[in-house]
Scaffold this motif. Structure first.
Motif, PDB file in Angstrom:
ATOM      1  N   SER A  25       0.835  -1.197   0.000  1.00  0.00           N
ATOM      2  CA  SER A  25       0.000   0.000   0.000  1.00  0.00           C
ATOM      3  C   SER A  25       0.871   1.248   0.000  1.00  0.00           C
ATOM      4  CB  SER A  25      -0.941   0.019   1.206  1.00  0.00           C
ATOM      5  OG  SER A  25      -0.221   0.035   2.418  1.00  0.00           O
ATOM      6  N   GLY A  40       0.653   5.432   0.881  1.00  0.00           N
ATOM      7  CA  GLY A  40      -0.051   6.574   1.445  1.00  0.00           C
ATOM      8  C   GLY A  40       0.539   7.867   0.914  1.00  0.00           C
ATOM      9  N   GLU A  41       0.104   8.965   1.469  1.00  0.00           N
ATOM     10  CA  GLU A  41       0.603  10.257   1.018  1.00  0.00           C
ATOM     11  C   GLU A  41       2.106  10.379   1.225  1.00  0.00           C
ATOM     12  OE1 GLU A  41      -0.127  15.047   1.828  1.00  0.00           O
ATOM     13  OE2 GLU A  41      -1.356  13.554   2.856  1.00  0.00           O
ATOM     14  N   SER A  69       4.012   7.465   2.692  1.00  0.00           N
ATOM     15  CA  SER A  69       4.470   6.178   3.198  1.00  0.00           C
ATOM     16  C   SER A  69       4.285   5.075   2.183  1.00  0.00           C
ATOM     17  CB  SER A  69       3.718   5.809   4.488  1.00  0.00           C
ATOM     18  OG  SER A  69       2.346   5.569   4.203  1.00  0.00           O
ATOM     19  N   ASP A 121       4.694  11.894  10.023  1.00  0.00           N
ATOM     20  CA  ASP A 121       3.560  12.790   9.837  1.00  0.00           C
ATOM     21  C   ASP A 121       3.719  14.072  10.650  1.00  0.00           C
ATOM     22  OD1 ASP A 121       0.810  13.038   8.630  1.00  0.00           O
ATOM     23  OD2 ASP A 121       0.309  13.305  10.737  1.00  0.00           O
ATOM     24  N   SER A 180      -5.958   0.300  11.593  1.00  0.00           N
ATOM     25  CA  SER A 180      -6.302   0.599  10.212  1.00  0.00           C
ATOM     26  C   SER A 180      -7.669   0.021   9.863  1.00  0.00           C
ATOM     27  CB  SER A 180      -5.247   0.034   9.254  1.00  0.00           C
ATOM     28  OG  SER A 180      -5.211  -1.382   9.333  1.00  0.00           O
ATOM     29  N   SER A 209     -10.060  -0.598   6.056  1.00  0.00           N
ATOM     30  CA  SER A 209     -10.031  -0.486   4.596  1.00  0.00           C
ATOM     31  C   SER A 209     -11.239  -1.184   3.995  1.00  0.00           C
ATOM     32  CB  SER A 209      -8.740  -1.089   4.026  1.00  0.00           C
ATOM     33  OG  SER A 209      -8.707  -2.490   4.214  1.00  0.00           O
ATOM     34  N   TYR A 212      -7.637   3.731   5.666  1.00  0.00           N
ATOM     35  CA  TYR A 212      -7.037   4.713   6.582  1.00  0.00           C
ATOM     36  C   TYR A 212      -6.165   3.955   7.566  1.00  0.00           C
ATOM     37  CZ  TYR A 212      -6.622   7.717  10.679  1.00  0.00           C
ATOM     38  OH  TYR A 212      -6.127   8.415  11.744  1.00  0.00           O
ATOM     39  N   ARG A 213      -4.976   4.497   7.858  1.00  0.00           N
ATOM     40  CA  ARG A 213      -4.087   3.858   8.821  1.00  0.00           C
ATOM     41  C   ARG A 213      -3.424   4.919   9.696  1.00  0.00           C
ATOM     42  NH1 ARG A 213      -1.516   0.365   5.710  1.00  0.00           N
ATOM     43  NH2 ARG A 213      -0.097   1.946   4.896  1.00  0.00           N
ATOM     44  N   GLU A 241       2.322   7.935  10.976  1.00  0.00           N
ATOM     45  CA  GLU A 241       1.392   8.001   9.853  1.00  0.00           C
ATOM     46  C   GLU A 241      -0.004   8.266  10.378  1.00  0.00           C
ATOM     47  OE1 GLU A 241      -0.003   5.482   5.901  1.00  0.00           O
ATOM     48  OE2 GLU A 241       0.920   4.427   7.568  1.00  0.00           O
ATOM     49  N   ALA A 248      -4.837   8.459   4.665  1.00  0.00           N
ATOM     50  CA  ALA A 248      -5.389   7.482   3.725  1.00  0.00           C
ATOM     51  C   ALA A 248      -4.291   6.788   2.932  1.00  0.00           C
ATOM     52  CB  ALA A 248      -6.355   8.177   2.773  1.00  0.00           C
ATOM     53  N   HIS A 249      -4.629   5.620   2.394  1.00  0.00           N
ATOM     54  CA  HIS A 249      -3.709   4.880   1.542  1.00  0.00           C
ATOM     55  C   HIS A 249      -4.509   4.080   0.515  1.00  0.00           C
ATOM     56  CE1 HIS A 249      -4.630   2.116   4.925  1.00  0.00           C
ATOM     57  NE2 HIS A 249      -4.664   1.196   3.971  1.00  0.00           N
TER      58      HIS A 249
END
Length: 201
Positions: free
Chosen positions: A32, A34-35, A37, A67, A157, A159, A174-175, A190, A193-194
């Motif tokens: 996965s 993320g923004e 990660s 983050d 998390s 999903s 989301y995590r 973190e 969203a991912h």
């Protein structure tokens, strides 16, 4: 630590996990993004590693920008096992879950340490829309189970995924990953969203 070195460390650990599990291949590959990660994990029947007939193993890692501090990098590695089975459901749903433990290593903000985290995961599948599934996971390592510069670890998390193919799921979720630094504040590694894929082999 440079991001390229983090990626090599995580990739090396996961490749080593696959070698340990040989000659059988990993059953599930999960990746996965993320923004800020990237997370990769492999899992499969625990019987491939130990002389048991139940349970699943998982090896994984994650790296990215912290983050709370965009200028700082982090990476994590984990290895664990869960006992999975039927957790209920009804005529319209199938619910499976797993409970277990993992050893979690964290390197963040020049601090290194980890924790023995307890927790698990759950998957809800709608039988009338059986390509759609909902997943949730929670892992917690309190201060008494922590070591090094880390005095607490929390990850959770959620999903929702769709099986584009029967062995290939695309999901969004989301995590949140939070660590407590020894003598310092809690740090959000973190929180966002991912998007990811799960591939069954």
């Amino acid at each position: 630590m440079q991001r390229s070195l983090m990626l090599r460390s995580i990739t090396g650990a996961l490749f080593g996990a696959l070698l340990v599990a040989s000659p059988a291949r990993a059953e599930l590959f999960d990746a996965s993004i993320g923004e800020d990660s990237v997370r990769i994990a492999v899992s499969g029947p625990l019987s491939r590693l130990l002389a048991v007939d139940k349970g699943e193993y998982e090896f994984g890692g994650q790296f990215g920008d912290i983050d709370d501090y965009d200028s700082e990098d982090y990476f994590t590695l984990h290895a664990g096992a869960t006992l999975r089975g039927d957790a209920g459901g009804n005529a319209n749903t199938s619910l499976t879950g797993g409970l277990g433990a993992r050893v979690q290593f964290v390197s963040a903000d020049s601090e290194d340490g980890g924790a023995l985290a307890l927790g698990g995961n759950a998957t809800l599948k709608l039988l009338r829309a059986n390509r759609l599934r909902f997943n949730a996971a929670l892992w917690y390592g309190p201060d008494p189970a922590s070591f090094g510069d880390i005095d607490e670890y929390l990850e959770y998390s959620v999903s929702v995924g769709y099986e584009v193919l029967r062995d290939a799921e695309l999901y969004v979720g989301y995590r949140a990953v939070e660590v407590g630094l020894d003598g310092g504040p809690d740090v959000d590694l973190e929180d966002g969203a991912h998007i990811g894929v799960r591939l069954q082999f």
